[in-house]
Design an enzyme around this catalytic site. Structure first.
Site, PDB file in Angstrom:
ATOM      1  N   SER A 248       0.885  -1.152   0.296  1.00 21.94           N
ATOM      2  CA  SER A 248       0.440   0.281   0.106  1.00 21.94           C
ATOM      3  C   SER A 248       1.034   1.229  -0.233  1.00 21.94           C
ATOM      4  O   SER A 248      -0.085   2.584   0.070  1.00 21.94           O
ATOM      5  CB  SER A 248      -1.012  -0.036   1.138  1.00 21.94           C
ATOM      6  OG  SER A 248      -0.267  -0.405   2.544  1.00 21.94           O
TER       7      SER A 248
ATOM      8  N   ASP B  79      -2.772   7.816   8.079  1.00 28.72           N
ATOM      9  CA  ASP B  79      -3.284   7.051   8.846  1.00 28.72           C
ATOM     10  C   ASP B  79      -3.328   6.430   9.573  1.00 28.72           C
ATOM     11  O   ASP B  79      -1.669   6.585   9.845  1.00 28.72           O
ATOM     12  CB  ASP B  79      -4.473   6.441   7.697  1.00 28.72           C
ATOM     13  CG  ASP B  79      -3.450   5.463   6.826  1.00 28.72           C
ATOM     14  OD1 ASP B  79      -2.530   5.165   7.351  1.00 28.72           O
ATOM     15  OD2 ASP B  79      -3.913   4.458   6.013  1.00 28.72           O
TER      16      ASP B  79
ATOM     17  N   HIS C 251       0.206   4.804   7.872  1.00 29.85           N
ATOM     18  CA  HIS C 251       0.954   5.688   5.918  1.00 29.85           C
ATOM     19  C   HIS C 251       1.592   6.335   6.475  1.00 29.85           C
ATOM     20  O   HIS C 251       0.768   7.339   6.986  1.00 29.85           O
ATOM     21  CB  HIS C 251      -0.610   4.837   4.546  1.00 29.85           C
ATOM     22  CG  HIS C 251      -0.520   4.145   5.115  1.00 29.85           C
ATOM     23  ND1 HIS C 251      -1.943   3.146   5.464  1.00 29.85           N
ATOM     24  CD2 HIS C 251       0.000   2.930   4.020  1.00 29.85           C
ATOM     25  CE1 HIS C 251      -2.429   2.077   4.500  1.00 29.85           C
ATOM     26  NE2 HIS C 251      -0.897   0.963   4.117  1.00 29.85           N
TER      27      HIS C 251
END
Length: 373
Positions: A40, A336, A339
């Site tokens: 991600s 977040d 990340h």
């Protein structure tokens, strides 16, 4: 026939242009194309096309709130651009190549795979196929998708043109964090502490799979590998919030550090064994720990909390349209609960590309791009 001749000429011009440092636009491409593999931190939208409720997707606000030009979610787990985007910018591109499934959905895999590259990165993906199984595109499958892409490229412009293109292109790889989260979760669920043999077996599986993926990409024509190691997984807000003091989980960081050392040895070994293999190993662990040591020096006021989330450290709720959003995203290391923020990603890519040299080994991303394999 005319289309194929045109495409072959385009491939040749892109390869020659990249080598000569020429491009008919404001950006100067250092390489003809970029191919991205990982999780991600590099994803740009593949997971939006995967079925299933449990698939992690960054397809709702506030993801993308600071993305230039749109301010909308695009599948990036960031408030704006991510690490892949900033590495691509350093290499002379506008941003990351588009996601494989985005290109397939719009029938644009060719020529994008030739003129710009492709991103196969997938949120939740691990080096191991078993990590978050069924909810992502694991690294091994990403390599297989690249293999099928190469076959389509060859059908259009021929094997020789593709071979030359791939030889000079940049292969960006960043995976492993999700494997460590899964390993730690499994230990906690069994209420046990990992033994030395548990760790050895875990490392062995990771290194075997990573070596297989990189070797397969090499066999398919890749020569320049920019690889990002596993960062301090014990310091993300989602892990910190489990500690009453909000401190990092040192055990997880030590586990990551041990793997990173083994990965460094693995890559050095591959370089000795594979002719023309060139690589730059980026030290996400060292860079992030240095940032934690003096965040104010880089303009960060928060090093332990999520900018977008809820509850303690912003880590007790997901980043959603109803989450709490910090007012100045550039001053948070974390976007977040897992990340990095856009600014964190930008600083990381800058360090990997330009230096200082302690954050890459044996050469920087810039030197790798300029290398002649």
């Amino acid at each position: 026939m005319g289309y194929e001749v045109t495409m072959k000429a385009l491939v040749l011009s892109l390869v020659v242009g990249a080598v000569a440092g020429i491009r008919p636009s404001k950006l100067v491409r250092q390489v003809p194309a970029i191919y991205v593999f990982g999780d991600s931190t590099l994803e740009v939208g593949n997971n939006n096309y995967l079925p299933g409720e449990g698939v992690p997707r960054a397809d709702k606000p506030y993801y993308g709130v600071d993305l230039p030009g749109s301010g909308k979610p695009t599948g990036r787990f960031s408030n704006g651009y991510n690490t892949a985007d900033f590495v691509a910018k350093r290499l002379g591109f506008d941003n990351s190549p588009l996601a494989y499934f985005v290109l397939k959905a719009h029938n644009k895999l060719i020529p994008s795979s030739i003129t710009r590259g492709v991103s196969y990165a997938s949120a939740g993906a691990g080096i191991l196929d078993s990590t978050n199984a069924g909810k992502n595109i694991p690294l091994s499958q990403q390599v297989r998708l690249f293999e099928s892409t190469k076959a389509e490229m060859e059908a259009k412009v021929g094997p020789r043109a593709v071979s030359e293109l791939l030889r000079r292109s940049f292969f960006l790889v960043g995976a492993g964090s999700n494997d460590f989260f899964a390993f730690a979760t499994a230990q906690a669920e069994h209420n046990k502490t990992a033994t030395q043999s548990d760790v050895a077996a875990f490392y062995g599986s990771l290194l075997s799979n990573y070596s297989a993926a990189i070797t397969e990409l090499y066999k398919l024509g890749a020569r320049k590998f920019g690889i990002i190691n596993v960062g301090p997984v014990g310091c993300v807000p989602r892990v910190r919030v489990l500690n009453v003091t909000g401190a990092c989980a040192d055990g997880m960081n030590q586990l990551a550090a041990g793997f990173d050392a083994a990965l460094k040895s693995l890559l050095a070994g591959l370089a000795r064994k594979l002719p023309g293999f060139a690589y730059s190993l980026a030290d996400s662990l060292g860079l992030t720990q240095d940032t934690f040591a003096n965040p104010l020096a880089l303009g960060f006021v928060s090093s332990d909390s999520a900018c977008c989330g809820s509850g303690r450290l912003g880590a007790q709720g997901e980043c959603t349209p109803t989450a709490t959003l910090c007012p100045d995203r550039d001053r948070y290391i974390f976007w977040d609960s897992v990340h990095p923020s856009q600014r964190s990603a930008m600083l990381g890519a800058k360090a990997y590309y330009d230096g200082p040299p302690r954050y890459t080994t044996p050469i920087t991303f810039k030197q790798l791009a300029a290398a002649t394999p």
